[in-house]
Design a protein around this motif. Sequence first.
Motif, PDB file in Angstrom:
ATOM      1  N   ASN A   1       0.949  -1.349   0.617  1.00 32.89           N
ATOM      2  CA  ASN A   1      -0.231   0.357   0.010  1.00 32.89           C
ATOM      3  C   ASN A   1       0.609   1.540   0.070  1.00 32.89           C
ATOM      4  OD1 ASN A   1      -2.628  -1.487   0.549  1.00 32.89           O
ATOM      5  ND2 ASN A   1      -2.012  -1.503   2.897  1.00 32.89           N
ATOM      6  N   ASN A   2       2.102   1.468  -0.702  1.00 32.61           N
ATOM      7  CA  ASN A   2       2.732   2.255  -0.873  1.00 32.61           C
ATOM      8  C   ASN A   2       2.874   3.058  -1.807  1.00 32.61           C
ATOM      9  OD1 ASN A   2       4.583   1.127  -1.793  1.00 32.61           O
ATOM     10  ND2 ASN A   2       6.809   1.422  -0.014  1.00 32.61           N
ATOM     11  N   PHE A   3       2.197   2.531  -2.919  1.00 41.91           N
ATOM     12  CA  PHE A   3       2.492   3.191  -4.551  1.00 41.91           C
ATOM     13  C   PHE A   3       1.274   3.087  -4.920  1.00 41.91           C
ATOM     14  CE2 PHE A   3       4.051   2.780  -9.244  1.00 41.91           C
ATOM     15  CZ  PHE A   3       4.886   3.983  -8.859  1.00 41.91           C
ATOM     16  N   ASN A   4       0.929   4.149  -5.583  1.00 38.73           N
ATOM     17  CA  ASN A   4      -0.132   3.964  -6.709  1.00 38.73           C
ATOM     18  C   ASN A   4       0.323   4.911  -8.236  1.00 38.73           C
ATOM     19  OD1 ASN A   4      -2.533   5.439  -3.873  1.00 38.73           O
ATOM     20  ND2 ASN A   4      -1.716   3.745  -3.771  1.00 38.73           N
ATOM     21  N   VAL A   5      -0.843   4.878  -9.129  1.00 46.92           N
ATOM     22  CA  VAL A   5      -0.644   5.109 -10.557  1.00 46.92           C
ATOM     23  C   VAL A   5      -1.864   5.779 -10.458  1.00 46.92           C
ATOM     24  CG1 VAL A   5       1.522   3.307 -10.829  1.00 46.92           C
ATOM     25  CG2 VAL A   5      -1.757   3.074 -11.261  1.00 46.92           C
ATOM     26  N   GLY A   6      -1.636   6.807 -11.235  1.00 50.09           N
ATOM     27  CA  GLY A   6      -3.319   7.473 -11.585  1.00 50.09           C
ATOM     28  C   GLY A   6      -2.886   8.034 -13.205  1.00 50.09           C
ATOM     29  N   LEU A   7      -4.317   9.132 -13.716  1.00 51.07           N
ATOM     30  CA  LEU A   7      -4.041   9.542 -15.068  1.00 51.07           C
ATOM     31  C   LEU A   7      -5.319  11.312 -14.549  1.00 51.07           C
ATOM     32  CD1 LEU A   7      -3.882  10.520 -17.704  1.00 51.07           C
ATOM     33  CD2 LEU A   7      -5.782   9.042 -18.374  1.00 51.07           C
ATOM     34  N   LEU A   8      -4.172  11.959 -15.032  1.00 49.97           N
ATOM     35  CA  LEU A   8      -5.166  13.636 -14.259  1.00 49.97           C
ATOM     36  C   LEU A   8      -5.436  14.226 -16.303  1.00 49.97           C
ATOM     37  CD1 LEU A   8      -2.419  15.034 -12.747  1.00 49.97           C
ATOM     38  CD2 LEU A   8      -4.033  13.795 -11.968  1.00 49.97           C
ATOM     39  N   LEU A   9      -6.328  14.948 -16.518  1.00 53.25           N
ATOM     40  CA  LEU A   9      -7.417  15.061 -17.060  1.00 53.25           C
ATOM     41  C   LEU A   9      -7.513  16.522 -16.970  1.00 53.25           C
ATOM     42  CD1 LEU A   9      -9.678  11.919 -18.866  1.00 53.25           C
ATOM     43  CD2 LEU A   9      -7.282  13.319 -19.320  1.00 53.25           C
ATOM     44  N   GLU A  10      -7.321  17.475 -18.214  1.00 56.37           N
ATOM     45  CA  GLU A  10      -8.192  18.572 -17.733  1.00 56.37           C
ATOM     46  C   GLU A  10      -8.479  19.326 -18.754  1.00 56.37           C
ATOM     47  OE1 GLU A  10      -5.321  21.778 -15.591  1.00 56.37           O
ATOM     48  OE2 GLU A  10      -5.019  22.582 -17.153  1.00 56.37           O
ATOM     49  N   PHE A  11      -9.902  20.393 -18.517  1.00 54.72           N
ATOM     50  CA  PHE A  11     -10.530  20.767 -20.117  1.00 54.72           C
ATOM     51  C   PHE A  11     -10.568  22.600 -19.395  1.00 54.72           C
ATOM     52  CE2 PHE A  11     -14.412  22.466 -21.488  1.00 54.72           C
ATOM     53  CZ  PHE A  11     -14.742  22.455 -22.269  1.00 54.72           C
TER      54      PHE A  11
ATOM     55  N   SER B   1     -12.669  27.201 -25.530  1.00 57.37           N
ATOM     56  CA  SER B   1     -12.769  25.408 -24.474  1.00 57.37           C
ATOM     57  C   SER B   1     -11.950  24.721 -25.408  1.00 57.37           C
ATOM     58  CB  SER B   1     -13.883  25.595 -24.671  1.00 57.37           C
ATOM     59  OG  SER B   1     -14.631  25.516 -26.049  1.00 57.37           O
ATOM     60  N   GLY B   2     -11.470  23.956 -24.712  1.00 62.28           N
ATOM     61  CA  GLY B   2     -10.983  22.324 -25.263  1.00 62.28           C
ATOM     62  C   GLY B   2     -10.468  21.678 -24.096  1.00 62.28           C
ATOM     63  N   PHE B   3     -10.562  20.519 -24.059  1.00 62.53           N
ATOM     64  CA  PHE B   3      -9.109  19.422 -23.916  1.00 62.53           C
ATOM     65  C   PHE B   3      -8.086  20.358 -23.762  1.00 62.53           C
ATOM     66  CE2 PHE B   3     -12.798  16.404 -23.234  1.00 62.53           C
ATOM     67  CZ  PHE B   3     -13.022  16.483 -22.471  1.00 62.53           C
ATOM     68  N   THR B   4      -7.444  20.854 -22.481  1.00 62.09           N
ATOM     69  CA  THR B   4      -5.861  21.410 -22.895  1.00 62.09           C
ATOM     70  C   THR B   4      -4.447  20.615 -22.254  1.00 62.09           C
ATOM     71  OG1 THR B   4      -5.934  22.221 -20.581  1.00 62.09           O
ATOM     72  CG2 THR B   4      -7.284  23.122 -22.438  1.00 62.09           C
ATOM     73  N   SER B   5      -4.349  19.524 -21.435  1.00 62.88           N
ATOM     74  CA  SER B   5      -3.681  18.748 -21.218  1.00 62.88           C
ATOM     75  C   SER B   5      -4.172  16.884 -20.700  1.00 62.88           C
ATOM     76  CB  SER B   5      -2.512  18.939 -20.324  1.00 62.88           C
ATOM     77  OG  SER B   5      -2.817  19.316 -18.697  1.00 62.88           O
ATOM     78  N   PHE B   6      -3.061  17.071 -20.566  1.00 60.51           N
ATOM     79  CA  PHE B   6      -2.857  15.028 -19.970  1.00 60.51           C
ATOM     80  C   PHE B   6      -1.558  14.101 -19.202  1.00 60.51           C
ATOM     81  CE2 PHE B   6      -1.711  12.995 -23.879  1.00 60.51           C
ATOM     82  CZ  PHE B   6      -0.639  12.161 -23.434  1.00 60.51           C
ATOM     83  N   ALA B   7      -2.305  14.244 -18.300  1.00 58.81           N
ATOM     84  CA  ALA B   7      -0.643  13.876 -17.086  1.00 58.81           C
ATOM     85  C   ALA B   7      -0.356  12.169 -16.472  1.00 58.81           C
ATOM     86  CB  ALA B   7      -0.735  14.425 -15.568  1.00 58.81           C
ATOM     87  N   PRO B   8       0.382  11.084 -16.952  1.00 57.38           N
ATOM     88  CA  PRO B   8       0.007  10.437 -16.348  1.00 57.38           C
ATOM     89  C   PRO B   8       0.843  10.571 -14.614  1.00 57.38           C
ATOM     90  CG  PRO B   8       1.837  10.282 -17.579  1.00 57.38           C
ATOM     91  CD  PRO B   8       0.990  10.976 -18.402  1.00 57.38           C
ATOM     92  N   ALA B   9       0.903   9.794 -13.976  1.00 57.84           N
ATOM     93  CA  ALA B   9       0.867  10.283 -12.553  1.00 57.84           C
ATOM     94  C   ALA B   9       0.988   9.086 -11.778  1.00 57.84           C
ATOM     95  CB  ALA B   9       0.446  10.881 -11.971  1.00 57.84           C
ATOM     96  N   ILE B  10       2.510   9.076 -11.366  1.00 53.19           N
ATOM     97  CA  ILE B  10       2.134   8.168  -9.492  1.00 53.19           C
ATOM     98  C   ILE B  10       2.098   9.089  -8.101  1.00 53.19           C
ATOM     99  CG2 ILE B  10       3.897   6.833 -11.222  1.00 53.19           C
ATOM    100  CD1 ILE B  10       6.398   8.041  -9.815  1.00 53.19           C
ATOM    101  N   LYS B  11       1.931   7.757  -7.072  1.00 53.30           N
ATOM    102  CA  LYS B  11       1.890   8.534  -6.125  1.00 53.30           C
ATOM    103  C   LYS B  11       2.756   7.770  -4.939  1.00 53.30           C
ATOM    104  CE  LYS B  11      -1.565  11.073  -2.627  1.00 53.30           C
ATOM    105  NZ  LYS B  11      -2.189  11.447  -2.822  1.00 53.30           N
ATOM    106  N   PHE B  12       4.054   7.826  -4.441  1.00 54.95           N
ATOM    107  CA  PHE B  12       4.385   7.281  -3.493  1.00 54.95           C
ATOM    108  C   PHE B  12       4.486   7.147  -1.736  1.00 54.95           C
ATOM    109  CE2 PHE B  12       7.140   9.840  -5.236  1.00 54.95           C
ATOM    110  CZ  PHE B  12       8.185  10.030  -4.944  1.00 54.95           C
ATOM    111  N   ASN B  13       5.328   6.829  -0.837  1.00 54.55           N
ATOM    112  CA  ASN B  13       5.122   7.642   0.171  1.00 54.55           C
ATOM    113  C   ASN B  13       7.018   7.078   0.398  1.00 54.55           C
ATOM    114  OD1 ASN B  13       5.413   5.805   3.640  1.00 54.55           O
ATOM    115  ND2 ASN B  13       5.349   7.877   3.672  1.00 54.55           N
ATOM    116  N   PRO B  14       8.205   8.173   0.562  1.00 54.57           N
ATOM    117  CA  PRO B  14       9.186   8.117   0.776  1.00 54.57           C
ATOM    118  C   PRO B  14       9.970   7.731   2.042  1.00 54.57           C
ATOM    119  CG  PRO B  14       8.398  10.648   0.614  1.00 54.57           C
ATOM    120  CD  PRO B  14       7.159   9.283   0.458  1.00 54.57           C
TER     121      PRO B  14
END
Length: 295
Positions: free
Chosen positions: A91-101, A126-139
């Motif tokens: 339980n110390n590592f997450n993955v994700g995706l961020l979308l922006e409009f 107007s429109g979708f402007t960016s996306f971002a793969p992401a990770i989240k972790f506990n160092p």
Amino acid sequence: MKKIIAILIFVAITFSGYSQDEEQEKSQGSVIQTYTPSKLLKKGQWDIKWFNNLYTETKDLFGPNGDKQTIPRNTFFTSTIDVFTGVSNNNNFNVGLLLEFRSNVVGGRDALDVFKFDGEANSARSGFTSFAPAIKFNPIKSVSNFTIQTAFHIPLIDNEVENGVFLDQKGFIFQNRFFYDYSFSGGDWQLFSELNTEYNFGKKEDSFANNSIRLTPGVFLSYFPSSKFTVLALVQHSQLIDAGNDFSQDFTALGGGVKYQLTDVLNIETLYTNFVRGNDTGLGQTFNIGLRALF
């Protein structure tokens, strides 16, 4: 946007029957108490957040010598969807995706015109402007309430400004957000802090922010009258540091809001902020509402 709303409603309905074990709920509290941004998900858990920010301004600090001036109303609407899931056994590592409009209107149009999405020449985009793969972790394993979220934002727009209307930055952003929270004894008060760091890069001529570093610290103080309801106050500062693009700016915002746990899965939040000072920036207000599903 209609497809996004339909997906979120489907998720809320599908998982509204989900409930936590009673003993676990007593020991951990509600989702809004337990799963702050500094909390990682367990393997197989999902966290979907739809957050909407409307910034509107009639004053800025771009006058002669940086003086405050009155301007025709400009309004900038940003809608983001953040999706994360837990993937590690410990339980110390997450993955994700961020979308922006985004939807922006300028030149004195009404603030709510951002929801017309009309693309009127010289006043709206107007429109979708960016996306971002992401990770989240506990160092640091011994400090479970300290986490880092790393994302790489990729632009989807051709031009930052078209016909005098700004839409979004046209540049890549390497972002690191540092989260930490502290719950006071008794559980009625909670302090959450964040440091957002961004390195903006790309061709200098493509964006006002390329080849710069942005630092945005923030502190949020929450009071829980009950486990399902919280009132919060916040202060944030943002500093764009010139690293070769010949532009820098800063601003400070104060605000507050509420969060409410609608079901075991779904919660809602509203926030208001006011830009109280700055340099080379607008002096506006933000109105925010978000929905979050965690299952």
